[in-house]
Design a protein around this motif. Sequence first.
Motif, PDB file in Angstrom:
ATOM      1  N   ALA A 108       0.844  -1.191   0.000  1.00 45.49           N
ATOM      2  CA  ALA A 108       0.000   0.000   0.000  1.00 45.49           C
ATOM      3  C   ALA A 108       0.881   1.243   0.000  1.00 45.49           C
ATOM      4  O   ALA A 108       1.897   1.294   0.697  1.00 45.49           O
ATOM      5  CB  ALA A 108      -0.905   0.003   1.219  1.00 45.49           C
ATOM      6  N   GLU A 109       0.490   2.238  -0.771  1.00 48.02           N
ATOM      7  CA  GLU A 109       1.237   3.494  -0.823  1.00 48.02           C
ATOM      8  C   GLU A 109       0.556   4.522   0.072  1.00 48.02           C
ATOM      9  O   GLU A 109      -0.480   5.092  -0.286  1.00 48.02           O
ATOM     10  CB  GLU A 109       1.322   4.019  -2.256  1.00 48.02           C
ATOM     11  CG  GLU A 109       2.141   5.293  -2.377  1.00 48.02           C
ATOM     12  CD  GLU A 109       2.102   5.910  -3.768  1.00 48.02           C
ATOM     13  OE1 GLU A 109       2.604   7.048  -3.911  1.00 48.02           O
ATOM     14  OE2 GLU A 109       1.569   5.264  -4.697  1.00 48.02           O
ATOM     15  N   ILE A 110       1.126   4.737   1.251  1.00 47.47           N
ATOM     16  CA  ILE A 110       0.595   5.735   2.176  1.00 47.47           C
ATOM     17  C   ILE A 110       1.137   7.091   1.766  1.00 47.47           C
ATOM     18  O   ILE A 110       2.355   7.303   1.745  1.00 47.47           O
ATOM     19  CB  ILE A 110       0.982   5.410   3.634  1.00 47.47           C
ATOM     20  CG1 ILE A 110       0.401   4.044   4.050  1.00 47.47           C
ATOM     21  CG2 ILE A 110       0.498   6.509   4.574  1.00 47.47           C
ATOM     22  CD1 ILE A 110       0.882   3.564   5.399  1.00 47.47           C
ATOM     23  N   VAL A 111       0.247   8.017   1.420  1.00 48.75           N
ATOM     24  CA  VAL A 111       0.689   9.311   0.911  1.00 48.75           C
ATOM     25  C   VAL A 111       0.644  10.413   1.972  1.00 48.75           C
ATOM     26  O   VAL A 111       1.300  11.444   1.820  1.00 48.75           O
ATOM     27  CB  VAL A 111      -0.121   9.731  -0.334  1.00 48.75           C
ATOM     28  CG1 VAL A 111       0.091   8.735  -1.453  1.00 48.75           C
ATOM     29  CG2 VAL A 111      -1.604   9.862  -0.022  1.00 48.75           C
ATOM     30  N   ARG A 112      -0.123  10.190   3.051  1.00 46.10           N
ATOM     31  CA  ARG A 112      -0.196  11.219   4.095  1.00 46.10           C
ATOM     32  C   ARG A 112      -0.784  10.621   5.358  1.00 46.10           C
ATOM     33  O   ARG A 112      -1.574   9.677   5.288  1.00 46.10           O
ATOM     34  CB  ARG A 112      -1.054  12.397   3.625  1.00 46.10           C
ATOM     35  CG  ARG A 112      -1.037  13.579   4.585  1.00 46.10           C
ATOM     36  CD  ARG A 112      -1.564  14.831   3.950  1.00 46.10           C
ATOM     37  NE  ARG A 112      -1.588  15.929   4.908  1.00 46.10           N
ATOM     38  CZ  ARG A 112      -2.019  17.156   4.636  1.00 46.10           C
ATOM     39  NH1 ARG A 112      -2.448  17.454   3.409  1.00 46.10           N
ATOM     40  NH2 ARG A 112      -2.015  18.102   5.566  1.00 46.10           N
ATOM     41  N   GLU A 113      -0.389  11.172   6.500  1.00 46.82           N
ATOM     42  CA  GLU A 113      -0.971  10.812   7.790  1.00 46.82           C
ATOM     43  C   GLU A 113      -1.570  12.048   8.436  1.00 46.82           C
ATOM     44  O   GLU A 113      -1.022  13.145   8.321  1.00 46.82           O
ATOM     45  CB  GLU A 113       0.086  10.213   8.722  1.00 46.82           C
ATOM     46  CG  GLU A 113       0.591   8.853   8.297  1.00 46.82           C
ATOM     47  CD  GLU A 113       1.453   8.194   9.363  1.00 46.82           C
ATOM     48  OE1 GLU A 113       1.896   8.917  10.296  1.00 46.82           O
ATOM     49  OE2 GLU A 113       1.685   6.987   9.279  1.00 46.82           O
ATOM     50  N   LEU A 120      -7.936   8.332  -3.653  1.00 50.04           N
ATOM     51  CA  LEU A 120      -7.438   8.055  -2.313  1.00 50.04           C
ATOM     52  C   LEU A 120      -8.438   7.242  -1.497  1.00 50.04           C
ATOM     53  O   LEU A 120      -9.646   7.369  -1.666  1.00 50.04           O
ATOM     54  CB  LEU A 120      -7.151   9.360  -1.554  1.00 50.04           C
ATOM     55  CG  LEU A 120      -6.025  10.249  -2.070  1.00 50.04           C
ATOM     56  CD1 LEU A 120      -5.962  11.530  -1.248  1.00 50.04           C
ATOM     57  CD2 LEU A 120      -4.678   9.520  -2.033  1.00 50.04           C
ATOM     58  N   PHE A 121      -7.881   6.423  -0.618  1.00 52.74           N
ATOM     59  CA  PHE A 121      -8.639   5.817   0.466  1.00 52.74           C
ATOM     60  C   PHE A 121      -8.203   6.485   1.768  1.00 52.74           C
ATOM     61  O   PHE A 121      -7.010   6.730   1.985  1.00 52.74           O
ATOM     62  CB  PHE A 121      -8.342   4.319   0.593  1.00 52.74           C
ATOM     63  CG  PHE A 121      -8.820   3.488  -0.558  1.00 52.74           C
ATOM     64  CD1 PHE A 121     -10.169   3.333  -0.816  1.00 52.74           C
ATOM     65  CD2 PHE A 121      -7.912   2.840  -1.385  1.00 52.74           C
ATOM     66  CE1 PHE A 121     -10.608   2.556  -1.871  1.00 52.74           C
ATOM     67  CE2 PHE A 121      -8.341   2.064  -2.436  1.00 52.74           C
ATOM     68  CZ  PHE A 121      -9.698   1.920  -2.690  1.00 52.74           C
ATOM     69  N   TYR A 122      -9.152   6.764   2.644  1.00 56.79           N
ATOM     70  CA  TYR A 122      -8.842   7.234   3.994  1.00 56.79           C
ATOM     71  C   TYR A 122      -9.043   6.067   4.949  1.00 56.79           C
ATOM     72  O   TYR A 122     -10.103   5.438   4.961  1.00 56.79           O
ATOM     73  CB  TYR A 122      -9.718   8.419   4.376  1.00 56.79           C
ATOM     74  CG  TYR A 122      -9.371   9.662   3.580  1.00 56.79           C
ATOM     75  CD1 TYR A 122      -8.209  10.377   3.853  1.00 56.79           C
ATOM     76  CD2 TYR A 122     -10.189  10.094   2.543  1.00 56.79           C
ATOM     77  CE1 TYR A 122      -7.876  11.504   3.114  1.00 56.79           C
ATOM     78  CE2 TYR A 122      -9.864  11.224   1.797  1.00 56.79           C
ATOM     79  CZ  TYR A 122      -8.707  11.921   2.092  1.00 56.79           C
ATOM     80  OH  TYR A 122      -8.378  13.025   1.352  1.00 56.79           O
ATOM     81  N   CYS A 123      -8.013   5.784   5.719  1.00 52.28           N
ATOM     82  CA  CYS A 123      -7.987   4.595   6.575  1.00 52.28           C
ATOM     83  C   CYS A 123      -7.837   4.996   8.028  1.00 52.28           C
ATOM     84  O   CYS A 123      -6.852   5.653   8.402  1.00 52.28           O
ATOM     85  CB  CYS A 123      -6.812   3.683   6.201  1.00 52.28           C
ATOM     86  SG  CYS A 123      -6.769   3.191   4.467  1.00 52.28           S
ATOM     87  N   GLY A 124      -8.799   4.583   8.867  1.00 49.21           N
ATOM     88  CA  GLY A 124      -8.649   4.771  10.301  1.00 49.21           C
ATOM     89  C   GLY A 124      -7.525   3.901  10.835  1.00 49.21           C
ATOM     90  O   GLY A 124      -7.328   2.771  10.380  1.00 49.21           O
ATOM     91  N   VAL A 149      -5.386   8.960  10.950  1.00 51.86           N
ATOM     92  CA  VAL A 149      -6.033   8.604   9.693  1.00 51.86           C
ATOM     93  C   VAL A 149      -4.963   8.665   8.617  1.00 51.86           C
ATOM     94  O   VAL A 149      -4.199   9.634   8.552  1.00 51.86           O
ATOM     95  CB  VAL A 149      -7.188   9.571   9.347  1.00 51.86           C
ATOM     96  CG1 VAL A 149      -7.743   9.266   7.961  1.00 51.86           C
ATOM     97  CG2 VAL A 149      -8.287   9.493  10.395  1.00 51.86           C
ATOM     98  N   ARG A 150      -4.902   7.630   7.790  1.00 49.16           N
ATOM     99  CA  ARG A 150      -3.880   7.584   6.738  1.00 49.16           C
ATOM    100  C   ARG A 150      -4.545   7.596   5.366  1.00 49.16           C
ATOM    101  O   ARG A 150      -5.523   6.888   5.141  1.00 49.16           O
ATOM    102  CB  ARG A 150      -3.020   6.341   6.900  1.00 49.16           C
ATOM    103  CG  ARG A 150      -2.242   6.329   8.215  1.00 49.16           C
ATOM    104  CD  ARG A 150      -1.414   5.068   8.390  1.00 49.16           C
ATOM    105  NE  ARG A 150      -0.600   5.151   9.603  1.00 49.16           N
ATOM    106  CZ  ARG A 150      -0.986   4.705  10.790  1.00 49.16           C
ATOM    107  NH1 ARG A 150      -2.171   4.128  10.936  1.00 49.16           N
ATOM    108  NH2 ARG A 150      -0.191   4.820  11.837  1.00 49.16           N
ATOM    109  N   ALA A 151      -3.996   8.403   4.467  1.00 50.86           N
ATOM    110  CA  ALA A 151      -4.449   8.426   3.080  1.00 50.86           C
ATOM    111  C   ALA A 151      -3.594   7.451   2.287  1.00 50.86           C
ATOM    112  O   ALA A 151      -2.364   7.533   2.296  1.00 50.86           O
ATOM    113  CB  ALA A 151      -4.329   9.828   2.500  1.00 50.86           C
ATOM    114  N   VAL A 152      -4.259   6.498   1.611  1.00 49.95           N
ATOM    115  CA  VAL A 152      -3.589   5.483   0.806  1.00 49.95           C
ATOM    116  C   VAL A 152      -4.002   5.677  -0.647  1.00 49.95           C
ATOM    117  O   VAL A 152      -5.189   5.855  -0.942  1.00 49.95           O
ATOM    118  CB  VAL A 152      -3.968   4.064   1.284  1.00 49.95           C
ATOM    119  CG1 VAL A 152      -3.434   2.995   0.333  1.00 49.95           C
ATOM    120  CG2 VAL A 152      -3.425   3.830   2.699  1.00 49.95           C
TER     121      VAL A 152
END
Length: 225
Positions: A17-22, A203-207, A214-217
């Motif tokens: 998974a590519e996490i682009v922001r936290e 983007l997906f937002y992940c709790g 919250v992480r944006a993937v």
Amino acid sequence: MSSKTSKDRPQATARAAEIVREYGPFPGADSVHGVTHDGQRVWAATGASLIAFDPESGEPTRTLAHACDAGTAFDGTHLYQIAEARIDKIDPATGDVVASIPAPGKGSDSGLTWAEGSLWVGQYRDRKIHQIDPATGAVIRTIESNRFVTGVTWVDGELWHGTWEGDESELRRIDPKSGTVLERLEMPHGIGVSGLESDGADLFYCGGGASGKVRAVRRPKGLRS
């Protein structure tokens, strides 16, 4: 209607998974459970309050005091929030609960999303996703998974859900009819996915559960079916 599942079903190859922001942790919030997106803001369910934040700045913009221990959804007008054994329909402008329905898992529910006029509810340990009537809570159909189900989201006709078992967590795209796993995005070891919601685009937002984040993937472009 219930789809069949099989332990022997072939699995898609996992990609990182590519996490682009936290984002976060947020003041006064120790955990993030459900996550949704209202077209402008991301909402995070933190246990005792729903916190909306601007995904560009990362700054909180609204807080609604409300029990929110699992999934969150948005239908274009109202928020839906799992609170113990019920799902509350909330006016985001006032925070008022305008209706409530029973949650199908009676307290064991996890993810929540809105699509095609229905609510879709993840059942964590039961490894299921239920499509339910948002007015009554009646189960319309059930899709079975072979992993614990956390967050759930639909985007461009694709059904994705989060998994979290031990220190392993993934985002999975599954066939909504058969439950076959079509894509797997593997989170880094020790980073879990609780809530899940698409922004409707890339983007997906992940709790992040007890991390309070919250992480944006990034949503992958390939392997469309």
